[in-house]
Each structure stands twice: as C-alpha cells, then as structure tokens.
Design a protein around this motif. Sequence first.
Motif, PDB file in Angstrom:
ATOM      1  N   PRO A 172       0.784  -1.233   0.000  1.00  0.00           N
ATOM      2  CA  PRO A 172       0.000   0.000   0.000  1.00  0.00           C
ATOM      3  C   PRO A 172       0.817   1.284   0.000  1.00  0.00           C
ATOM      4  O   PRO A 172       0.255   2.364  -0.269  1.00  0.00           O
ATOM      5  CB  PRO A 172      -0.828  -0.116   1.282  1.00  0.00           C
ATOM      6  CG  PRO A 172      -0.031  -0.984   2.183  1.00  0.00           C
ATOM      7  CD  PRO A 172       0.647  -1.963   1.275  1.00  0.00           C
ATOM      8  N   ARG A 173       2.091   1.230   0.291  1.00  0.00           N
ATOM      9  CA  ARG A 173       2.940   2.420   0.351  1.00  0.00           C
ATOM     10  C   ARG A 173       4.227   2.200  -0.450  1.00  0.00           C
ATOM     11  O   ARG A 173       4.569   1.067  -0.774  1.00  0.00           O
ATOM     12  CB  ARG A 173       3.332   2.731   1.812  1.00  0.00           C
ATOM     13  CG  ARG A 173       2.208   3.356   2.606  1.00  0.00           C
ATOM     14  CD  ARG A 173       2.707   3.891   3.940  1.00  0.00           C
ATOM     15  NE  ARG A 173       1.681   4.709   4.556  1.00  0.00           N
ATOM     16  CZ  ARG A 173       1.467   5.983   4.294  1.00  0.00           C
ATOM     17  NH1 ARG A 173       2.271   6.612   3.441  1.00  0.00           N
ATOM     18  NH2 ARG A 173       0.501   6.639   4.882  1.00  0.00           N
ATOM     19  N   PRO A 174       4.936   3.279  -0.753  1.00  0.00           N
ATOM     20  CA  PRO A 174       6.262   3.108  -1.357  1.00  0.00           C
ATOM     21  C   PRO A 174       7.137   2.271  -0.432  1.00  0.00           C
ATOM     22  O   PRO A 174       6.929   2.244   0.780  1.00  0.00           O
ATOM     23  CB  PRO A 174       6.791   4.545  -1.470  1.00  0.00           C
ATOM     24  CG  PRO A 174       5.593   5.418  -1.397  1.00  0.00           C
ATOM     25  CD  PRO A 174       4.594   4.703  -0.550  1.00  0.00           C
ATOM     26  N   VAL A 175       8.119   1.588  -1.013  1.00  0.00           N
ATOM     27  CA  VAL A 175       8.991   0.710  -0.241  1.00  0.00           C
ATOM     28  C   VAL A 175      10.449   1.106  -0.446  1.00  0.00           C
ATOM     29  O   VAL A 175      10.881   1.369  -1.568  1.00  0.00           O
ATOM     30  CB  VAL A 175       8.805  -0.770  -0.647  1.00  0.00           C
ATOM     31  CG1 VAL A 175       9.772  -1.673   0.134  1.00  0.00           C
ATOM     32  CG2 VAL A 175       7.372  -1.217  -0.420  1.00  0.00           C
ATOM     33  N   GLN A 176      11.178   1.167   0.652  1.00  0.00           N
ATOM     34  CA  GLN A 176      12.628   1.332   0.611  1.00  0.00           C
ATOM     35  C   GLN A 176      13.282   0.099   1.240  1.00  0.00           C
ATOM     36  O   GLN A 176      12.743  -0.480   2.191  1.00  0.00           O
ATOM     37  CB  GLN A 176      13.074   2.577   1.380  1.00  0.00           C
ATOM     38  CG  GLN A 176      12.701   3.895   0.726  1.00  0.00           C
ATOM     39  CD  GLN A 176      13.277   5.070   1.504  1.00  0.00           C
ATOM     40  OE1 GLN A 176      13.085   5.173   2.718  1.00  0.00           O
ATOM     41  NE2 GLN A 176      13.956   5.968   0.819  1.00  0.00           N
ATOM     42  N   LEU A 177      14.431  -0.290   0.714  1.00  0.00           N
ATOM     43  CA  LEU A 177      15.193  -1.399   1.276  1.00  0.00           C
ATOM     44  C   LEU A 177      16.649  -0.984   1.454  1.00  0.00           C
ATOM     45  O   LEU A 177      17.216  -0.321   0.575  1.00  0.00           O
ATOM     46  CB  LEU A 177      15.132  -2.634   0.377  1.00  0.00           C
ATOM     47  CG  LEU A 177      13.747  -3.223   0.108  1.00  0.00           C
ATOM     48  CD1 LEU A 177      13.294  -2.880  -1.304  1.00  0.00           C
ATOM     49  CD2 LEU A 177      13.757  -4.745   0.277  1.00  0.00           C
ATOM     50  N   LEU A 178      17.225  -1.348   2.582  1.00  0.00           N
ATOM     51  CA  LEU A 178      18.648  -1.147   2.801  1.00  0.00           C
ATOM     52  C   LEU A 178      19.365  -2.441   2.456  1.00  0.00           C
ATOM     53  O   LEU A 178      19.025  -3.504   2.988  1.00  0.00           O
ATOM     54  CB  LEU A 178      18.941  -0.769   4.253  1.00  0.00           C
ATOM     55  CG  LEU A 178      18.207   0.452   4.834  1.00  0.00           C
ATOM     56  CD1 LEU A 178      18.730   0.741   6.242  1.00  0.00           C
ATOM     57  CD2 LEU A 178      18.377   1.668   3.938  1.00  0.00           C
ATOM     58  N   ALA A 179      20.343  -2.367   1.570  1.00  0.00           N
ATOM     59  CA  ALA A 179      21.063  -3.565   1.124  1.00  0.00           C
ATOM     60  C   ALA A 179      22.557  -3.326   1.278  1.00  0.00           C
ATOM     61  O   ALA A 179      23.168  -2.635   0.467  1.00  0.00           O
ATOM     62  CB  ALA A 179      20.711  -3.887  -0.316  1.00  0.00           C
ATOM     63  N   ILE A 227       7.249  -5.236  -6.733  1.00  0.00           N
ATOM     64  CA  ILE A 227       7.018  -3.885  -6.229  1.00  0.00           C
ATOM     65  C   ILE A 227       8.190  -3.007  -6.662  1.00  0.00           C
ATOM     66  O   ILE A 227       9.350  -3.393  -6.510  1.00  0.00           O
ATOM     67  CB  ILE A 227       6.901  -3.878  -4.693  1.00  0.00           C
ATOM     68  CG1 ILE A 227       5.656  -4.670  -4.254  1.00  0.00           C
ATOM     69  CG2 ILE A 227       6.856  -2.461  -4.145  1.00  0.00           C
ATOM     70  CD1 ILE A 227       5.545  -4.824  -2.754  1.00  0.00           C
ATOM     71  N   GLU A 228       7.899  -1.854  -7.202  1.00  0.00           N
ATOM     72  CA  GLU A 228       8.956  -0.910  -7.574  1.00  0.00           C
ATOM     73  C   GLU A 228       9.457  -0.238  -6.297  1.00  0.00           C
ATOM     74  O   GLU A 228       8.806   0.654  -5.757  1.00  0.00           O
ATOM     75  CB  GLU A 228       8.439   0.118  -8.575  1.00  0.00           C
ATOM     76  CG  GLU A 228       8.120  -0.466  -9.944  1.00  0.00           C
ATOM     77  CD  GLU A 228       7.769   0.607 -10.952  1.00  0.00           C
ATOM     78  OE1 GLU A 228       7.928   1.807 -10.616  1.00  0.00           O
ATOM     79  OE2 GLU A 228       7.338   0.259 -12.058  1.00  0.00           O
ATOM     80  N   ALA A 229      10.589  -0.685  -5.839  1.00  0.00           N
ATOM     81  CA  ALA A 229      11.123  -0.211  -4.571  1.00  0.00           C
ATOM     82  C   ALA A 229      12.405   0.580  -4.782  1.00  0.00           C
ATOM     83  O   ALA A 229      13.124   0.391  -5.766  1.00  0.00           O
ATOM     84  CB  ALA A 229      11.403  -1.391  -3.644  1.00  0.00           C
ATOM     85  N   GLU A 230      12.686   1.465  -3.829  1.00  0.00           N
ATOM     86  CA  GLU A 230      13.950   2.202  -3.841  1.00  0.00           C
ATOM     87  C   GLU A 230      14.951   1.422  -3.004  1.00  0.00           C
ATOM     88  O   GLU A 230      14.704   1.137  -1.828  1.00  0.00           O
ATOM     89  CB  GLU A 230      13.770   3.604  -3.262  1.00  0.00           C
ATOM     90  CG  GLU A 230      15.061   4.410  -3.246  1.00  0.00           C
ATOM     91  CD  GLU A 230      14.921   5.775  -2.599  1.00  0.00           C
ATOM     92  OE1 GLU A 230      15.872   6.574  -2.676  1.00  0.00           O
ATOM     93  OE2 GLU A 230      13.848   6.034  -2.007  1.00  0.00           O
ATOM     94  N   VAL A 231      16.083   1.097  -3.608  1.00  0.00           N
ATOM     95  CA  VAL A 231      17.124   0.332  -2.926  1.00  0.00           C
ATOM     96  C   VAL A 231      18.258   1.268  -2.540  1.00  0.00           C
ATOM     97  O   VAL A 231      18.865   1.914  -3.398  1.00  0.00           O
ATOM     98  CB  VAL A 231      17.649  -0.802  -3.816  1.00  0.00           C
ATOM     99  CG1 VAL A 231      18.755  -1.573  -3.094  1.00  0.00           C
ATOM    100  CG2 VAL A 231      16.514  -1.742  -4.219  1.00  0.00           C
ATOM    101  N   LEU A 232      18.510   1.360  -1.250  1.00  0.00           N
ATOM    102  CA  LEU A 232      19.640   2.131  -0.746  1.00  0.00           C
ATOM    103  C   LEU A 232      20.728   1.117  -0.415  1.00  0.00           C
ATOM    104  O   LEU A 232      20.603   0.362   0.550  1.00  0.00           O
ATOM    105  CB  LEU A 232      19.249   2.932   0.496  1.00  0.00           C
ATOM    106  CG  LEU A 232      18.049   3.879   0.345  1.00  0.00           C
ATOM    107  CD1 LEU A 232      17.736   4.544   1.686  1.00  0.00           C
ATOM    108  CD2 LEU A 232      18.321   4.922  -0.727  1.00  0.00           C
ATOM    109  N   ASP A 233      21.786   1.084  -1.230  1.00  0.00           N
ATOM    110  CA  ASP A 233      22.787   0.042  -1.035  1.00  0.00           C
ATOM    111  C   ASP A 233      24.141   0.620  -0.675  1.00  0.00           C
ATOM    112  O   ASP A 233      24.362   1.833  -0.706  1.00  0.00           O
ATOM    113  CB  ASP A 233      22.882  -0.861  -2.269  1.00  0.00           C
ATOM    114  CG  ASP A 233      23.225  -0.086  -3.534  1.00  0.00           C
ATOM    115  OD1 ASP A 233      23.566   1.108  -3.431  1.00  0.00           O
ATOM    116  OD2 ASP A 233      23.177  -0.680  -4.624  1.00  0.00           O
TER     117      ASP A 233
END
Length: 389
Positions: free
Chosen positions: A90-97, A115-121
């Motif tokens: 239901p919301r935007p998704v961010q992931l720390l990798a 899901i189109e997520a923003e990946v902070l790596d």
Amino acid sequence: MTTPAKPAMRPARPEFSSGPCAKRPGWSPQNLTNAVLGRSHRSKLGKARLKETIDRTREVLGVPDDFLIGIVPGSDTGAVEMAMWSMLGPRPVQLLAFESFGKDWVTDVTKQLKIEAEVLDAPYGALPDLAKVRPDADLVFTWNGTTSGVRVPNADFISADREGVVICDATSAAFAQDLDWAKLDVVTFSWQKALGGEAAHGVLILSPRAVARLESHTPAWPMPKLFRMTKGGKVTLDLFEGATINTPSMLAVEDAVDALKWAASIGGLTEMKRRADANLGVLEAWAQKTGWVAFLAEDPAIRSNTSVCLKVIDPAVASLSGDAQADFAKKLAAVLEKEGVALDIGGYRDAPPGLRIWCGATVETADLDALTPWLDWAFATVSSELAAA
C-alpha cells in the motif's frame, strides 16, 4: 617464511560458526529431557511450552507488552518473508542492502512481489546513506549484517512520526544489541544465532502498527498458507499464544527454552551484550597489533559484535587476483579446522574473501583469547605455502 610452532593453548570450544552458532556454555542434551516428545504440539502441554518460549523471549529481550510474539516456520528467512508478503504494497517501499540477506530481500520485493522499490545500497563493510530513509515509505532492513560484519549504530534514522511500517531483520542483533522497539514494527530472528539454538524456526514480533497494517491491507498476490496471519480481516491471535502454522520441533523448542533460561540466569540482555562486546574487544585488540588482518567494517561505530568479518590486508595476499585471495582465505579456515581450533569460520560465499568469527554471548571470551595465536599461526602457515609455490 618460517612456520612458527603451534600455540600451546587451544580454545576449549572451537565452534565459532555464524549460524547455527555455539551452544550456550554448559549445554548438554540432558538439559532437554523435559521436551514434549511424542505428543501433539497442540496438546495442552505442547502449547504451554510454546507459550513459555514466547514469554521468556519477551522477558529477556524487553519486548513491549503490546507487541505480539510468534514462532513461525522457515527460520529468520520465513519470518521476514511472512512480513513482506503480508504487509507490503500500500505504500512506497525502501530497502537497505549492505550484505547478502538484505540483497535477498531486494530480490523478493522487486522480482517476486514485483514492487517498484527504492534500494539504498552500500558495499560490504559500509552502510547506505541512512539520511535518505523516508518516513512516508515502508522500510525493510537488516539491523546487523550477518555476512558483512556491519550493523546500524542506532535507529535514529527512523522517524518516530513515520507513516510506513518498518520491517527489521534482527537475526544477528537480537540478544546482543539494543533494538529500539519504538522505531520497529516487525522484528525477526532465529534461535540458531545469538541463542545458540537449533535451526528451522523463526520468531516474528509485531507492533500494534504492524497489526493494524495486517488488518487493513489485503495483498494483491496469492498468499501461501505458511504466510497467512489473518482470518476474516483480523490477526489470528492464537499464532502468538503458542499455536503455530505448521508443526514445530518440540525438541528445538525445549532447546530454546533452555537457552532463554540461561540468558536470564546470567543477567539477561545486559550481560549478553557485555559478553558479545568483550568478545569483539579481544579481536579488536588482536587486530590492532596484527599487520596482516583488518575488519571488513573499518568504522568501529558500525562494527558488529556478533558476526565479526575480517579481511586479509597483507600486501603479498592483497596483490593476488580475486580468486587467489579467496583461495588463500579458504586455506586459512581449512588449516584451523584441521587442527580442531576453529570450525566454520570462512567468510560468507557472497562476501569479500576473509574470515567470519561469531562473537555472540554463547562464545566464551577465553576461547577467543586462545584462538588469536592460532589465527597468526594459520596465516604464517598458508603464507609459507604461498611463498614456496
């Protein structure tokens, strides 16, 4: 190079694996004689033992009273995936990798859930730019990178006024580091890490905000039975009172109870953290005076006190090709295992070449003191072989 004599002292327990980890000091199969074996886990006695595991977990970790704690299948991986499959969408998704398992969660979210997520790596040994974490997005991250030896220093990067839910894979952090419960909505771990328990079972902890998401959101994808935590739009509370989705090993449950009893008896979370910090301190003091090795996490502020990852910085080794460096690290681990002084301490397969030494509370500091001369001996031995080749 002349190979030095073997050190006189040996670790009493050579189990330094990062999972499953060393059993608690004094452990014996005799500690498990009260296991509910040959009985249904749904029997009164079976449910009581599962509930005891949950209650002891709450006590040792200091989990808030309004959070739910459940025992789930599939180890920590199963717990994380239950949360992601049930809550995201239901919301935007961010992931720390910044290590292998964080990257696995990226694959699950972007490739499986699509899901189109923003990946902070970030590369191994570093953290992403935590200032980029958004309060309006859901967040998935590992608190402690089991395969990189890097941990977040605190939860200050998570907004107290966030709109999204925070899913935290804490499997190598729980029972060794302070988890900021006010900032976390889902916390997962497995018994096989800092408790030295058995594999295959995960623990899933849900905040009231996580429960609200479960009860307000219906995923767009089919939900496997193992991931279902709601019925009729409400969270199935039985799952968090000792009932389980599938059949658990009651022997593994008894082992977890034993480990939790031990944790409480030594002083709870405070003492478990102190022991892990002391263990890390042994390796830090040794590395500081050792020219051939360094921490993968160069910044002490983000260095793990459980899954300690080391890299070989000796110029002769550092000048080798990547494959040759990996071979050197494998030989280090192999000669130590052959001597029976350190088992399963090779770096993770996806991580940079090196060693990974578990320093959680179930490991005795005296054993790490005894190990460090053997690490130097192994380096000298393998370096001699390299020079002679």
